[in-house]
Design a protein around this motif. Structure first.
Motif, PDB file in Angstrom:
ATOM      1  N   TYR A  11       0.966  -1.313  -0.022  1.00  0.00           N
ATOM      2  CA  TYR A  11       0.166  -0.153   0.035  1.00  0.00           C
ATOM      3  C   TYR A  11       0.880   1.360  -0.057  1.00  0.00           C
ATOM      4  N   ASP A  38      -3.324  -3.490  -2.312  1.00  0.00           N
ATOM      5  CA  ASP A  38      -4.324  -3.160  -1.315  1.00  0.00           C
ATOM      6  C   ASP A  38      -4.838  -1.522  -1.836  1.00  0.00           C
ATOM      7  N   SER A  40      -3.706   0.908  -3.640  1.00  0.00           N
ATOM      8  CA  SER A  40      -2.702   1.768  -3.354  1.00  0.00           C
ATOM      9  C   SER A  40      -3.085   3.222  -4.147  1.00  0.00           C
ATOM     10  N   ASN A  68      -9.694  -1.543  -0.986  1.00  0.00           N
ATOM     11  CA  ASN A  68      -8.841  -1.286   0.035  1.00  0.00           C
ATOM     12  C   ASN A  68      -9.356  -1.737   1.329  1.00  0.00           C
TER      13      ASN A  68
END
Length: 313
Positions: A11, A38, A40, A68
């Motif tokens: 991330y 995740d 980003s 996310n």
């Protein structure tokens, strides 16, 4: 030869993830590097795609909805996808050193060993980061200070064994089969400290052995954008985040019948100390007064807890 799956949650780490991946690929024992992206906000996903196309051992995954979900859910997805006999973790802005698995190669020959931990060093990615955070991390190792029996690791992590030290996830290698002893892995609702909560429970259910403790086997990368760096430095008030951590541990301890009563009381008092530290001033002193009457020993232990004391006064 060991078969290790290295799980890297990604991330906001486009600047650092290549170094993390290549540090894991230096070992023949690593059978796969799992990048769990995740969502980003930066260009990390594209960097991960390039790494997956460049290296045969690198696999890229995202959550099914491409959303996310935080570090806990991201590491859980990595555990679900891992195919190695052993599992290791690495933050995307950290990296392994060449001695990362030296101790593990010998220790895991004993089939009773369920996990091995080592020492973590520190690297400042910029002079600004060093100026801002050196007083917090200095050049110290994050480590357990002495070699302890596995039966002492759980209480040591709870600060019941004096100056015990800390295990960091980057230095931990776990036998995947042993994780079946745990009902769940990382708590997805904890946005911070989910690794600490996991390590507390892990050290209760699994036999964790010391590896290399007197020199770093992995390195924490310190930079201005790192959320945990901000927590550790006090930019994000630590009591407000740790109260959730200890609430989770307290609730788990209540439900786990095999935990000794003295350990449950210690956990309850630590949770209480952070509750008091995070309370507004009038309520804080009422809580202290109540505990002085009902649990003098407990409030005394709270007042002498360094994290609690610095937030209280």
């Amino acid at each position: 030869m060991m078969k290790i799956s290295v799980i890297i949650p990604v991330y906001n780490a486009e600047k650092y993830v290549t170094q993390a991946v290549e540090s894991a690929l230096q070992f023949d024992d690593v059978c796969e590097v799992l990048l769990i992206e995740d969502r980003s906000p930066d260009n990390a996903l594209e960097v991960c795609r390039l790494l997956a196309s460049k290296y045969e051992k690198v696999q890229l995954f995202q959550h099914p909805d491409k959303g996310n979900h935080g570090a806990g859910a991201t590491r859980n997805l990595g555990l679900e996808k891992a195919s190695g006999d052993l599992v290791a973790f690495l933050d995307a802005d950290d990296y392994y050193l060449p001695n990362r698995f030296d101790a593990e190669r010998e220790i895991f020959k004993n089939n009773e060993v369920e996990g091995v931990y080592g020492a973590l060093g520190v690297h400042y990615y910029s002079e600004r980061a060093k100026a801002q955070y050196y007083s917090i991390f200095e050049d110290r190792l994050t480590t357990v200070y002495q070699k302890h029996s596995p039966k002492d690791v759980f209480e040591g992590q709870l600060n019941m064994k004096g100056s015990f030290g800390l295990i960091h996830l980057d230095t931990l290698t776990i036998r995947k089969e042993s994780l079946k002893k745990m009902q769940d892995f990382f708590k997805v609702h904890l946005r911070l400290h989910q690794d600490t909560e996991f390590l507390f429970r892990l050290s209760y259910y699994l036999d964790l052995y010391p590896g290399i403790l007197d020199q770093a086997v992995a390195v924490r990368g310190v930079h201005e954008e790192n959320r945990i760096t901000k927590v550790d430095s006090g930019i994000i008030k630590p009591a407000s985040t740790k109260i959730l951590l200890w609430k989770e541990i307290h609730e788990w301890a209540i439900q786990e019948p095999s935990i000794p009563e003295n350990v449950k009381k210690h956990i309850a008092r630590t949770h209480r100390s952070f509750e008091i530290a995070n309370a507004p001033a009038p309520r804080k002193w009422l809580m202290i007064a109540k505990d002085l009457i009902t649990d003098f020993r407990g409030i005394r232990s709270g007042l002498y807890n360094i994290n609690f004391r610095k937030d209280l006064f």
